[in-house]
Design an enzyme around this catalytic site. Structure first.
Site, PDB file in Angstrom:
ATOM      1  N   ALA A 292       0.844  -1.198   0.000  1.00 24.01           N
ATOM      2  CA  ALA A 292       0.000   0.000   0.000  1.00 24.01           C
ATOM      3  C   ALA A 292       0.873   1.240   0.000  1.00 24.01           C
ATOM      4  CB  ALA A 292      -0.922   0.012   1.209  1.00 24.01           C
ATOM      5  N   ASP A 293       0.362   2.292  -0.620  1.00 21.19           N
ATOM      6  CA  ASP A 293       1.001   3.601  -0.562  1.00 21.19           C
ATOM      7  C   ASP A 293       0.276   4.538   0.393  1.00 21.19           C
ATOM      8  OD1 ASP A 293       3.208   4.098  -2.947  1.00 21.19           O
ATOM      9  OD2 ASP A 293       1.843   2.437  -3.335  1.00 21.19           O
ATOM     10  N   ARG A 294      -0.983   4.230   0.679  1.00 23.57           N
ATOM     11  CA  ARG A 294      -1.741   4.991   1.676  1.00 23.57           C
ATOM     12  C   ARG A 294      -2.962   4.160   2.063  1.00 23.57           C
ATOM     13  NH1 ARG A 294      -2.390  10.904   2.571  1.00 23.57           N
ATOM     14  NH2 ARG A 294      -0.948  11.155   0.811  1.00 23.57           N
TER      15      ARG A 294
ATOM     16  N   ALA B 255      -4.914   2.904  -1.188  1.00 18.41           N
ATOM     17  CA  ALA B 255      -4.293   3.350  -2.436  1.00 18.41           C
ATOM     18  C   ALA B 255      -3.053   2.507  -2.678  1.00 18.41           C
ATOM     19  CB  ALA B 255      -3.920   4.828  -2.348  1.00 18.41           C
TER      20      ALA B 255
END
EC number: 5.3.1.23
Length: 372
Positions: free
Chosen positions: A253-255, A263
C-alpha cells in the site's frame, strides 16, 4: 525466523555523510548506484522513480536531507553557515522533497516528523544541528527495518492460520520487497517469510504495467533467493484464480485511509474484485507509517498521474509503439483505490493484524495509530 539480509537486494547504501541509491529503472540488467549529494538529487530520484516503493522513498528522503545538509555545511558561503540558516535549510528541504510524489503518505508523514524533530533540537553549532538531523534520519532507517521484520512475522502467521494449509499459493502485484523498503519488504516480505518457513507453494507475480515493477523487480528478487514464482500478465489474474488453486492475494500500500480504503499500484483494485468473486482472501501489508487516519476514505486521496509516454512507448527502448493521431487520448493513473470492503483478509502491520468487521466501516485504523 528471519534470514540474514541478502546484500544483492540492497537499494540504499548509506554511511554517515554519504548516500547512494540503486537506480531501479535499470534493473534487472544493470546495477547502477547514483550518489545523492543535494536536495535536487533526491527530489529527482524520487520523481523519476529511480528509487520507488513508499517506505524506501521516505527513508531515502530523510537520509538524503541529512547528507545534503552536511554537504552544504562544507561550503564557505552555503546555506548552513549558522544554526538558524541550517535549521531553515533543513525545514525547507523537507517541504521541497515532500512534493516529489503526492500519493504515498509515508513520504509526507516521515518528513513532517523530521521537521517537527528538527524544530525541537537544541544545537549550539550548525554542525551539531546537521549531526542531530543525521541521527534522526538514521533512526527512521532502523525503524523501517524493524517494521519489515514485524510485518513478515505477523503476516506469515496470520495467512497460514486463516488459510489452514501446509503450503500456500499467493498472488501479488508491483514490487513490495527489499528493493521497495529498507530490508525485506512488506507484502513480498510476508511471501519471503512463508518461503523461509517452508510454507510457500508458489507466488504469482503480476507484471505490473506500465513500469513492469513485478516483471523487472519482484522476479529479480525471487530469482536472487530461489523463491518459487510464476510471472503473469496483469489481465490474467481472473483466469488464474478460476483455473488454479490460489489461497491468498497479498499486496502492499502507498496509503491506507482511516476506513481501510487502500491506495496502491494501479491494478490492485482489479485483483481485489477478482479475489472477492472467487472467494480468495485479500490482504494488505504495510507499515504503520502508511496508515493515514487524517484521510477519511479513498475519495479524498490525490491520485498521481504520470507521463503519457509511459503508455505510448516501450519503456526499455523508448521506441513509440502507439499510433499518433488527433483523436488519441491517454489516461495514466499510477494508483487506484481498493475499497475497504474488498480487503477481506485484513491489514497486516508491524504491530499486528487489523481484521475486518462484518459491516461498514470495515476498519478503523486509529486502533493502531491513533486519531492523528
Amino acid at each position: 525466523m528471519t534470514r540474514a539480509h541478502n546484500a544483492t537486494l540492497e537499494s540504499i547504501q548509506y554511511a554517515r555523510g554519504t548516500l547512494r541509491l540503486l537506480d531501479q529503472r535499470k534493473l534487472p540488467f544493470e546495477t547502477v548506484f547514483d550518489e545523492i549529494l543535494t536536495v535536487d538529487d533526491i527530489w529527482t530520484a524520487i520523481k523519476e522513480m529511480r528509487v520507488r516503493g513508499a517506505p524506501a522513498i521516505a527513508v531515502s528522503a530523510a537520509l538524503a536531507i541529512a547528507v545534503a545538509a552536511g554537504n552544504e555545511l562544507k561550503k564557505n558561503d552555503g546555506a548552513c553557515n549558522s544554526v538558524d540558516g541550517t535549521r531553515r535549510f533543513l525545514l525547507e528541504s523537507c517541504d521541497t522533497v515532500m512534493t516529489a510524489r503526492p500519493t504515498a503518505v509515508n513520504l509526507s508523514k516521515t518528513l513532517i516528523r523530521l521537521k517537527r524533530d528538527i524544530a525541537d533540537v537544541t544545537a549550539n553549532t550548525a554542525g551539531g544541528l546537521v549531526e542531530a538531523c543525521a541521527v534522526l534520519a538514521e533512526k527512521i532507517y532502523a525503524e523501517d527495518v524493524a517494521y519489515n521484520e514485524g510485518i513478515m512475522r505477523h503476516g506469515a502467521a496470520h495467512v497460514t492460520q486463516l488459510v489452514k494449509k501446509s503450503k500456500v499459493s499467493v498472488i501479488t502485484i508491483c514490487n513490495t520487497g527489499a528493493l521497495a523498503t529498507s530490508r525485506y519488504g512488506t507484502a513480498l516480505g510476508v511471501v519471503r517469510q512463508l518461503f523461509y518457513e517452508g510454507k510457500l507453494e508458489q507466488v504469482y507475480a503480476c507484471e505490473t504495467r506500465p513500469w513492469n515493477q513485478g516483471a523487472r523487480l519482484t522476479v529479480y528478487e525471487c530469482v536472487q533467493e530461489n523463491i518459487p514464482f510464476t510471472l503473469i500478465c496483469d489481465s490474467a489474474v481472473s483466469a488464474l484464480m478460476g483455473s488454479r488453486p490460489i489461497d491468498a492475494v497479498i499486496v502492499g500500500a502507498d496509503r491506507i485511509c482511516r476506513n481501510g480504503d487502500t491506495a496502491n499500484k494501479i491494478g490492485t483494485c482489479n485483483l481485489a474484485v477478482a479475489a472477492a468473486h472467487y472467494g480468495v482472501p485479500f490482504f494488505v501489508a504495510a507499515p504503520s507509517t502508511t496508515l493515514d487516519p487524517m484521510t477519511a476514505d479513498g475519495e479524498s486521496v490525490v491520485i498521481e498521474e504520470r507521463e503519457t509516454m509511459e503508455l505510448t512507448h516501450n519503456m526499455a527502448t523508448q521506441q513509440r509503439v502507439v499510433a499518433e493521431g488527433p483523436s488519441l487520448r491517454i489516461w495514466n493513473p499510477v494508483f487506484d483505490i481498493t475499497p475497504a470492503a474488498l480487503v477481506t483478509g485484513g491489514i497486516i502491520t508491524e504491530r499486528g493484524v487489523l481484521q475486518p468487521s462484518a459491516t461498514a466501516p470495515f476498519f478503523d485504523i486509529t486502533r493502531i495509530v491513533g486519531a492523528s
